[in-house]
Design a protein around this motif. Sequence first.
Motif, PDB file in Angstrom:
ATOM      1  N   GLY A  37     -61.698   9.645  65.930  1.00  0.00           N
ATOM      2  CA  GLY A  37     -61.803  10.872  66.706  1.00  0.00           C
ATOM      3  C   GLY A  37     -61.436  12.121  65.938  1.00  0.00           C
ATOM      4  O   GLY A  37     -61.482  12.148  64.699  1.00  0.00           O
ATOM      5  N   ASN A  38     -61.006  13.145  66.702  1.00  0.00           N
ATOM      6  CA  ASN A  38     -60.820  14.491  66.179  1.00  0.00           C
ATOM      7  C   ASN A  38     -59.424  15.025  66.535  1.00  0.00           C
ATOM      8  O   ASN A  38     -59.297  16.079  67.155  1.00  0.00           O
ATOM      9  N   PRO A  39     -58.347  14.314  66.176  1.00  0.00           N
ATOM     10  CA  PRO A  39     -57.011  14.761  66.569  1.00  0.00           C
ATOM     11  C   PRO A  39     -56.624  16.062  65.878  1.00  0.00           C
ATOM     12  O   PRO A  39     -56.806  16.220  64.665  1.00  0.00           O
ATOM     13  N   PHE A  40     -56.107  17.013  66.672  1.00  0.00           N
ATOM     14  CA  PHE A  40     -55.663  18.303  66.150  1.00  0.00           C
ATOM     15  C   PHE A  40     -56.738  18.999  65.311  1.00  0.00           C
ATOM     16  O   PHE A  40     -56.427  19.740  64.380  1.00  0.00           O
ATOM     17  N   GLY A  41     -58.011  18.745  65.638  1.00  0.00           N
ATOM     18  CA  GLY A  41     -59.102  19.371  64.906  1.00  0.00           C
ATOM     19  C   GLY A  41     -59.419  18.704  63.589  1.00  0.00           C
ATOM     20  O   GLY A  41     -60.260  19.199  62.819  1.00  0.00           O
ATOM     21  N   LEU A  42     -58.769  17.581  63.274  1.00  0.00           N
ATOM     22  CA  LEU A  42     -59.015  16.861  62.018  1.00  0.00           C
ATOM     23  C   LEU A  42     -60.058  15.780  62.274  1.00  0.00           C
ATOM     24  O   LEU A  42     -59.736  14.624  62.537  1.00  0.00           O
ATOM     25  N   GLY A  43     -61.335  16.153  62.214  1.00  0.00           N
ATOM     26  CA  GLY A  43     -62.417  15.241  62.569  1.00  0.00           C
ATOM     27  C   GLY A  43     -62.488  14.026  61.667  1.00  0.00           C
ATOM     28  O   GLY A  43     -61.973  14.005  60.547  1.00  0.00           O
ATOM     29  N   GLY A  44     -63.137  12.972  62.182  1.00  0.00           N
ATOM     30  CA  GLY A  44     -63.361  11.765  61.399  1.00  0.00           C
ATOM     31  C   GLY A  44     -62.095  11.009  61.069  1.00  0.00           C
ATOM     32  O   GLY A  44     -61.992  10.402  60.005  1.00  0.00           O
ATOM     33  N   THR A  45     -61.132  11.017  61.978  1.00  0.00           N
ATOM     34  CA  THR A  45     -59.850  10.355  61.732  1.00  0.00           C
ATOM     35  C   THR A  45     -59.839   8.974  62.376  1.00  0.00           C
ATOM     36  O   THR A  45     -60.185   8.820  63.547  1.00  0.00           O
ATOM     37  N   ALA A  46     -59.431   7.964  61.606  1.00  0.00           N
ATOM     38  CA  ALA A  46     -59.355   6.594  62.107  1.00  0.00           C
ATOM     39  C   ALA A  46     -57.896   6.176  62.233  1.00  0.00           C
ATOM     40  O   ALA A  46     -57.072   6.499  61.379  1.00  0.00           O
ATOM     41  N   THR A  47     -57.579   5.474  63.330  1.00  0.00           N
ATOM     42  CA  THR A  47     -56.261   4.866  63.500  1.00  0.00           C
ATOM     43  C   THR A  47     -56.458   3.462  64.041  1.00  0.00           C
ATOM     44  O   THR A  47     -57.475   3.172  64.682  1.00  0.00           O
ATOM     45  N   ALA A  48     -55.492   2.591  63.794  1.00  0.00           N
ATOM     46  CA  ALA A  48     -55.612   1.203  64.228  1.00  0.00           C
ATOM     47  C   ALA A  48     -54.361   0.770  64.980  1.00  0.00           C
ATOM     48  O   ALA A  48     -53.271   1.313  64.800  1.00  0.00           O
ATOM     49  N   GLY A  49     -54.532  -0.225  65.834  1.00  0.00           N
ATOM     50  CA  GLY A  49     -53.416  -0.776  66.592  1.00  0.00           C
ATOM     51  C   GLY A  49     -53.884  -1.997  67.350  1.00  0.00           C
ATOM     52  O   GLY A  49     -54.854  -2.646  66.955  1.00  0.00           O
ATOM     53  N   ILE A  50     -53.223  -2.293  68.456  1.00  0.00           N
ATOM     54  CA  ILE A  50     -53.583  -3.454  69.257  1.00  0.00           C
ATOM     55  C   ILE A  50     -53.765  -3.049  70.714  1.00  0.00           C
ATOM     56  O   ILE A  50     -53.355  -1.971  71.129  1.00  0.00           O
ATOM     57  N   VAL A  51     -54.404  -3.927  71.473  1.00  0.00           N
ATOM     58  CA  VAL A  51     -54.434  -3.780  72.928  1.00  0.00           C
ATOM     59  C   VAL A  51     -53.044  -4.141  73.437  1.00  0.00           C
ATOM     60  O   VAL A  51     -52.542  -5.233  73.178  1.00  0.00           O
ATOM     61  N   SER A  52     -52.413  -3.196  74.152  1.00  0.00           N
ATOM     62  CA  SER A  52     -51.047  -3.421  74.625  1.00  0.00           C
ATOM     63  C   SER A  52     -51.001  -4.019  76.025  1.00  0.00           C
ATOM     64  O   SER A  52     -50.094  -4.780  76.345  1.00  0.00           O
ATOM     65  N   ALA A  53     -51.961  -3.630  76.884  1.00  0.00           N
ATOM     66  CA  ALA A  53     -51.962  -4.116  78.267  1.00  0.00           C
ATOM     67  C   ALA A  53     -53.251  -3.707  78.946  1.00  0.00           C
ATOM     68  O   ALA A  53     -53.957  -2.799  78.485  1.00  0.00           O
ATOM     69  N   TYR A  54     -53.561  -4.367  80.058  1.00  0.00           N
ATOM     70  CA  TYR A  54     -54.695  -3.992  80.907  1.00  0.00           C
ATOM     71  C   TYR A  54     -54.179  -3.603  82.291  1.00  0.00           C
ATOM     72  O   TYR A  54     -53.052  -3.907  82.669  1.00  0.00           O
ATOM     73  N   GLY A  55     -55.034  -2.914  83.036  1.00  0.00           N
ATOM     74  CA  GLY A  55     -54.740  -2.620  84.424  1.00  0.00           C
ATOM     75  C   GLY A  55     -53.649  -1.601  84.636  1.00  0.00           C
ATOM     76  O   GLY A  55     -52.910  -1.662  85.619  1.00  0.00           O
ATOM     77  N   ARG A  56     -53.546  -0.622  83.736  1.00  0.00           N
ATOM     78  CA  ARG A  56     -52.517   0.410  83.885  1.00  0.00           C
ATOM     79  C   ARG A  56     -52.964   1.476  84.892  1.00  0.00           C
ATOM     80  O   ARG A  56     -54.130   1.859  84.943  1.00  0.00           O
TER      81      ARG A  56
END
Length: 522
Positions: free
Chosen positions: A202-221
Motif C-alpha cells: 500500500g501507500n502508508p504516509f504517502g510512501l507508495g509501493g510499500t510491502a509489509t508481512a505478518g500473520i492472520v491473527s484472528a477472524y470475526g472481529r
Amino acid sequence: MVAKKTGFFVGAVAGAGVAAAALAGVGMRMAPAHAAPQPGVVRTAAAGPMIFAPPPGAPMSFADIFEKVSPAVVSIDVSSRVDARSLQFRGFPFGLGPQGPQNKQGEEGGDDGQPTRPRQQSSGSGFFISADGYIVTNNHVVEGADEITVTLKDGRELKATVVGRDENTDLAVIKVQGSDFTFVNFEKGAKPRVGDWVITVGNPFGLGGTATAGIVSAYGRNLNDDSSSFVDYVQIDAPINRGNSGGPTFDVYGRVIGVNSAIFSPTGGSVGIGFAIPADVADSITKQLISGGKVVRGYIGAQIQNFTPEMAQAMGLEGVKAAVVAQITPGGPAEKAGLQRDDIVLSVNGVAIDSSTALTRQVAMGRAGEVLRLEVIRDGKKRFIDIRSGVRPSNKELASATGGGEEDENTGGSKKAEKPSTARVNVLGMGVAPLDGAARTRYSIGPDVKGVVVETVRSDSDAAEKGVNQGFVITSVNMKSITSPGELSTAVDAAKKAGRPTVLLGLADRRGQTALVPVKID
C-alpha cells in the motif's frame, strides 16, 4: 467508517480484485531450513504428551509475491472541499494524530473574492480488480472527493471517477481509463488459517509501493461501529498505517484475502493490530457497485438490540439467544405488519437469530418486496409475523429519521389509565415520580412518551452503572407497560418473589429514543 471508539483509526488503503489467471497460484520460493527441526511436544492434562510434526519453515523472502502482485496496487490521492469546522485527517475519523504528508489543507479564494471552503488533500491505497480499470478502495478514502488521482507502480498518474460507494461496509469502486492493467483476485474459498502468513502492499504516509508481512491473527472481529453490522473483520499483524486504507492483504499465493480498513492504536501508528474486510464480503459488494453503482439492502424499519443473558434471565427465558425490538419506525414495513417494540426475534425465514447483528444481516439480504417471516416471542408466546421488505435508507437518512420522539408501542398488555398515581417511590436505586405536566416541562419530554420519570439515581446502583440518568422515562417492566410509580414497584416485587435477580426496563431518553436495559434487583 470505523467505530466511534477511542483508539480506532481508519487507515487509507484499498483492496479488491478479480485476479488475472496468470497471477492465480503465484507461489513463493521457500528457503531450506538450516537445521532439521525437532518435533514439538505439547502436554495436555487429559491425554498427556502429544507429538506433532513441525510446520514447513517460514519463507526467507516475500520478493516473489511482491514482484507479481505489486503492479496491481495503486496509490490514491484525493482532493476535496470540507467545512473548516469539520476538517479531519482522512483515515483518522476522530481528527486525531499528527498531520502527515498525505493530509494537507489549504484555502483558496472564490470568484467573488470570498474564501471558499478549505481544500483537503489526502491519500490512500487501492488495487485493480479487472484489466479495464476498476479499482477497489475504502469508502472513507474517496468519500466527498471532487478530484481523484491514481498513481501506478510504473509512475503513471491517471484521473479516476467514483463508480459506487457503500458506507455500511466501507468499500468503494473507482475507475480509470484503460484496458490492459494488471489485476488480482479475491480468494473467496480457502481462507488462510490463524497463524498463516499474509503480506500487505500500500501507500502508508504517502510512501507508495510499500510491502509489509505478518500473520492472520484472528477472524470475526467486531469494531463496535455501524460497519460491524455487515462485516466480521479479519485481524492481521502485518504493519499497516495511515495511507494503507483500501489496500489489499494477500495470501502467499498472491490472492486477495482482505481489504485493509482500520487499525487499533493508542497513538495512531501501527501496533500490530489491523483489520481487513474479508474477501468474500468485498467481492460481493464490489460486484454490486460495478453493476448498479450502489448496494441495495432489505429494510423493515425497526431498531434492535441484543437479547442478552441478563435480559433472558429477567424474562424467565434462560438459554434463549435472540434479538429484541427496541423501537419501531412509524409508517415502516415492521409497523404495518404488526411487529411491536419488545418483540423477541428468534428467526428470519427459518434462519436462527442469536444477536442484533445476525438479524440486521438477515434482513439486509432480503430484496425489496420480498416477504420476511419473523418468528418472535410476545407475551411469553411464539408467533410468526410476515413483513414485506422495503429498501434500506442511507445511514444519514436513518439517523435523521430516528432523531425525534417515537410513538409508544404499548406492547405487552392493555392500555393503562393516562392519569398515574401521585406517589413517588424509591426502587432499584432510583427515585421515580409520575410523568405529569410539570415533569414533562422540566425534562423536555414529549406528549407521546408514556411511563414514569427518573428523578434521582444512586451512584452505586446497577441502574447508574447501566447508564440510567435523571430525566429518563421508564416505559415498561419485563415488557409490560407502566404509567405509575406504584406499578413499577409492584412489578419489581413480583420479580423478586419469583426469584429473578433482574428486571428488564424499557427506557426512553429525552429525545424519545428507546432501549431495553436489564437492572439488578437491589
